[in-house]
Design an enzyme around this catalytic site. Structure first.
Site, PDB file in Angstrom:
ATOM      1  N   GLN A   7      32.074  25.949  42.822  1.00 39.29           N
ATOM      2  CA  GLN A   7      31.847  24.738  43.610  1.00 39.29           C
ATOM      3  C   GLN A   7      31.994  25.005  45.104  1.00 39.29           C
ATOM      4  OE1 GLN A   7      34.577  21.863  41.971  1.00 39.29           O
ATOM      5  NE2 GLN A   7      33.230  21.426  40.244  1.00 39.29           N
ATOM      6  N   ARG A  10      33.930  28.475  46.747  1.00 43.55           N
ATOM      7  CA  ARG A  10      33.984  29.890  47.140  1.00 43.55           C
ATOM      8  C   ARG A  10      32.746  30.663  46.722  1.00 43.55           C
ATOM      9  NH1 ARG A  10      39.550  31.324  44.403  1.00 43.55           N
ATOM     10  NH2 ARG A  10      38.534  29.949  42.904  1.00 43.55           N
ATOM     11  N   ASP A  16      40.328  34.566  43.979  1.00 44.70           N
ATOM     12  CA  ASP A  16      41.465  35.160  44.681  1.00 44.70           C
ATOM     13  C   ASP A  16      42.624  35.332  43.694  1.00 44.70           C
ATOM     14  OD1 ASP A  16      40.469  35.271  47.533  1.00 44.70           O
ATOM     15  OD2 ASP A  16      40.193  33.135  47.136  1.00 44.70           O
ATOM     16  N   CYS A  73      33.019  32.017  41.425  1.00 41.17           N
ATOM     17  CA  CYS A  73      34.465  31.908  41.533  1.00 41.17           C
ATOM     18  C   CYS A  73      34.914  31.238  40.234  1.00 41.17           C
ATOM     19  CB  CYS A  73      34.876  31.136  42.792  1.00 41.17           C
ATOM     20  SG  CYS A  73      34.181  29.474  42.913  1.00 41.17           S
ATOM     21  N   HIS A 116      37.278  38.749  33.112  1.00 41.65           N
ATOM     22  CA  HIS A 116      36.176  38.803  34.080  1.00 41.65           C
ATOM     23  C   HIS A 116      34.900  39.230  33.372  1.00 41.65           C
ATOM     24  CE1 HIS A 116      37.956  42.867  34.051  1.00 41.65           C
ATOM     25  NE2 HIS A 116      36.710  43.258  34.174  1.00 41.65           N
TER      26      HIS A 116
END
Length: 172
Positions: free
Chosen positions: A96, A98, A52, A92, A59
């Site tokens: 762990q 999300r 988020d 994410c 990325h």
């Protein structure tokens, strides 16, 4: 009972950053020259980044950013978009909560919309297997934090990497 119903967050398969990088390098460049300068995403794999506000500092190349806060409304779209992919990887920051939760939601929604993976044995009257094309769904082990430790500065595999953000480790 279907396979997606039996799977839990604890039993979701994991993929290591090393294995994912090898798949990306091989899929992006079939000539095996390890040059990802082609700007074509691999057609057999999808990577879904569900970070988020912490989606900063880089990325994985060719990944699809879908914030976890929007997954409930966008999951049917993701299932349709990635229905022909052989592999779908979720992550994410740390993978762990999300990332695994998103992978589980995806598996259940895929089964609801497309049907279970084709079985290797048994065919229907048309000669085709039962259910949807087989698809492997993984969670990236250690998430983007683990990924960037090894591949952050590798521009073949990571885009938008900002080393200064990660020099002190994960801050959230």
């Amino acid at each position: 009972m279907s396979s997606a119903t039996r799977i839990s967050i604890a039993t979701l398969p994991r993929i290591s950053p090393t294995n994912l990088s090898q798949i990306l390098l091989a899929a992006s460049n079939p000539t095996n020259s390890s040059n990802l300068d082609t700007h074509t995403a691999p057609n057999n794999i999808a990577i879904v980044d569900v970070r988020d506000d912490d989606h900063i500092g880089g990325h994985i190349r060719y990944s699809h950013h879908q914030p976890s806060s929007t997954l409930d409304t966008h999951m049917p779209t993701l299932v349709r978009k990635f229905k022909d992919k052989e592999i779908v990887v979720f992550h994410c920051a740390l993978s762990q909560q999300r990332g695994p939760s998103a992978a589980l939601k995806y598996l259940r929604e895929r089964e609801r919309l497309v049907g279970p993976n084709k079985e290797t044995e048994g065919e229907d009257e048309s000669g085709e297997g039962k259910g949807a094309m087989e698809q492997k769904v993984y969670v990236l082990d250690r998430g983007f934090v683990g990924w960037q430790e090894v591949y952050g500065e590798d521009s073949r595999l990571t885009e938008g990497y900002r080393k200064e953000i990660w020099k002190e480790g994960y801050w959230m």
